[in-house]
Motif scaffolding. Structure first.
Motif, PDB file in Angstrom:
ATOM      1  N   SER A  72      34.504  49.702  55.611  1.00  0.00           N
ATOM      2  CA  SER A  72      34.463  48.234  55.560  1.00  0.00           C
ATOM      3  C   SER A  72      34.266  47.676  54.159  1.00  0.00           C
ATOM      4  O   SER A  72      34.072  46.474  54.020  1.00  0.00           O
ATOM      5  CB  SER A  72      33.359  47.726  56.472  1.00  0.00           C
ATOM      6  OG  SER A  72      32.120  48.235  56.052  1.00  0.00           O
ATOM      7  N   LYS A  73      34.342  48.497  53.131  1.00  0.00           N
ATOM      8  CA  LYS A  73      34.055  47.986  51.788  1.00  0.00           C
ATOM      9  C   LYS A  73      35.152  47.078  51.239  1.00  0.00           C
ATOM     10  O   LYS A  73      34.876  46.253  50.378  1.00  0.00           O
ATOM     11  CB  LYS A  73      33.785  49.128  50.820  1.00  0.00           C
ATOM     12  CG  LYS A  73      34.987  49.935  50.423  1.00  0.00           C
ATOM     13  CD  LYS A  73      34.592  51.015  49.436  1.00  0.00           C
ATOM     14  CE  LYS A  73      35.789  51.849  49.074  1.00  0.00           C
ATOM     15  NZ  LYS A  73      35.445  52.885  48.126  1.00  0.00           N
ATOM     16  N   TYR A  74      36.365  47.197  51.724  1.00  0.00           N
ATOM     17  CA  TYR A  74      37.435  46.369  51.165  1.00  0.00           C
ATOM     18  C   TYR A  74      37.464  44.974  51.753  1.00  0.00           C
ATOM     19  O   TYR A  74      37.762  44.013  51.074  1.00  0.00           O
ATOM     20  CB  TYR A  74      38.793  47.053  51.354  1.00  0.00           C
ATOM     21  CG  TYR A  74      38.898  48.309  50.538  1.00  0.00           C
ATOM     22  CD1 TYR A  74      38.872  48.261  49.152  1.00  0.00           C
ATOM     23  CD2 TYR A  74      38.991  49.551  51.156  1.00  0.00           C
ATOM     24  CE1 TYR A  74      38.938  49.414  48.406  1.00  0.00           C
ATOM     25  CE2 TYR A  74      39.063  50.708  50.412  1.00  0.00           C
ATOM     26  CZ  TYR A  74      39.039  50.639  49.034  1.00  0.00           C
ATOM     27  OH  TYR A  74      39.098  51.771  48.298  1.00  0.00           O
ATOM     28  N   TYR A  75      37.161  44.847  53.031  1.00  0.00           N
ATOM     29  CA  TYR A  75      37.193  43.523  53.632  1.00  0.00           C
ATOM     30  C   TYR A  75      35.812  42.907  53.766  1.00  0.00           C
ATOM     31  O   TYR A  75      35.678  41.728  54.018  1.00  0.00           O
ATOM     32  CB  TYR A  75      37.913  43.545  54.982  1.00  0.00           C
ATOM     33  CG  TYR A  75      37.238  44.356  56.053  1.00  0.00           C
ATOM     34  CD1 TYR A  75      36.258  43.801  56.855  1.00  0.00           C
ATOM     35  CD2 TYR A  75      37.602  45.673  56.284  1.00  0.00           C
ATOM     36  CE1 TYR A  75      35.640  44.533  57.842  1.00  0.00           C
ATOM     37  CE2 TYR A  75      37.008  46.415  57.271  1.00  0.00           C
ATOM     38  CZ  TYR A  75      36.025  45.840  58.054  1.00  0.00           C
ATOM     39  OH  TYR A  75      35.423  46.578  59.030  1.00  0.00           O
ATOM     40  N   GLY A  76      34.762  43.686  53.607  1.00  0.00           N
ATOM     41  CA  GLY A  76      33.411  43.159  53.677  1.00  0.00           C
ATOM     42  C   GLY A  76      33.005  42.829  55.097  1.00  0.00           C
ATOM     43  O   GLY A  76      33.824  42.430  55.911  1.00  0.00           O
ATOM     44  N   SER A  77      31.751  43.001  55.386  1.00  0.00           N
ATOM     45  CA  SER A  77      31.251  42.697  56.709  1.00  0.00           C
ATOM     46  C   SER A  77      29.757  42.430  56.613  1.00  0.00           C
ATOM     47  O   SER A  77      28.998  43.296  56.157  1.00  0.00           O
ATOM     48  CB  SER A  77      31.511  43.859  57.670  1.00  0.00           C
ATOM     49  OG  SER A  77      30.920  43.594  58.901  1.00  0.00           O
ATOM     50  N   LYS A  78      29.374  41.249  57.020  1.00  0.00           N
ATOM     51  CA  LYS A  78      27.951  40.919  56.984  1.00  0.00           C
ATOM     52  C   LYS A  78      27.167  41.732  58.008  1.00  0.00           C
ATOM     53  O   LYS A  78      26.040  42.133  57.747  1.00  0.00           O
ATOM     54  CB  LYS A  78      27.755  39.430  57.218  1.00  0.00           C
ATOM     55  CG  LYS A  78      28.245  38.584  56.070  1.00  0.00           C
ATOM     56  CD  LYS A  78      27.862  37.143  56.270  1.00  0.00           C
ATOM     57  CE  LYS A  78      28.492  36.261  55.235  1.00  0.00           C
ATOM     58  NZ  LYS A  78      27.954  36.342  53.933  1.00  0.00           N
TER      59      LYS A  78
END
Length: 148
Positions: A72-78
């Protein structure tokens, strides 16, 4: 739910399990092994058990947390970032609690491993929290508008 969420939940479970088994082992080592009903050789007890707990709980938990971060590092996720932050906080608080138990452990169980495990994993909780915070700050890329 996506795979990353399940990996994050699994890592939380492994981190909690690690804190619980290490603290229960430290509670067990309060008693003198000579007065116990169980035939325990203290020289061959603490080190192998701690290494076994590390390889069974925190190593897979760390791998799950790392894979969840990588996915998930490319799209980011809280949510996943929050899960990694919770992992680090659980590890930090749990090992701080175990550090308070070290002074109550019987002297026959005291080894370098018993003394080093809580501070080592308190230090290792910082990168987990850092990557969780970093993941929460990643913004999703805006789609480019095509004018022509």
């Amino acid at each position: 739910m996506q795979l990353e969420y399940w990996l994050g939940l699994g890592s939380i479970a492994f981190f909690v399990l690690f804190v619980l088994v290490v603290s229960s082992l430290y509670f067990f080592m309060f008693d003198d092994p000579n007065t116990s009903d169980l035939p325990i050789n203290p020289d061959n007890f603490a080190n192998p058990k701690l290494l076994q707990f590390i390889s069974i709980t925190i190593a897979p938990g760390g791998i799950l947390a790392a894979v969840a971060f990588i996915l998930s590092k490319y799209y980011g996720s809280k949510k996943i970032g929050m899960m990694l932050l919770v992992d680090g906080i659980i590890l930090l608080v749990g090992m701080a609690f175990c550090q308070t138990l070290v002074e109550k452990i019987n002297d026959s169980y005291m080894t370098d491993t018993v003394l080093l495990v809580p501070p080592l994993f308190m230090v290792l909780s910082a990168p987990v929290m850092y990557f969780g915070i970093r993941l929460m700050k990643v913004r999703k890329a805006r789609p480019k508008k095509e004018y022509f």
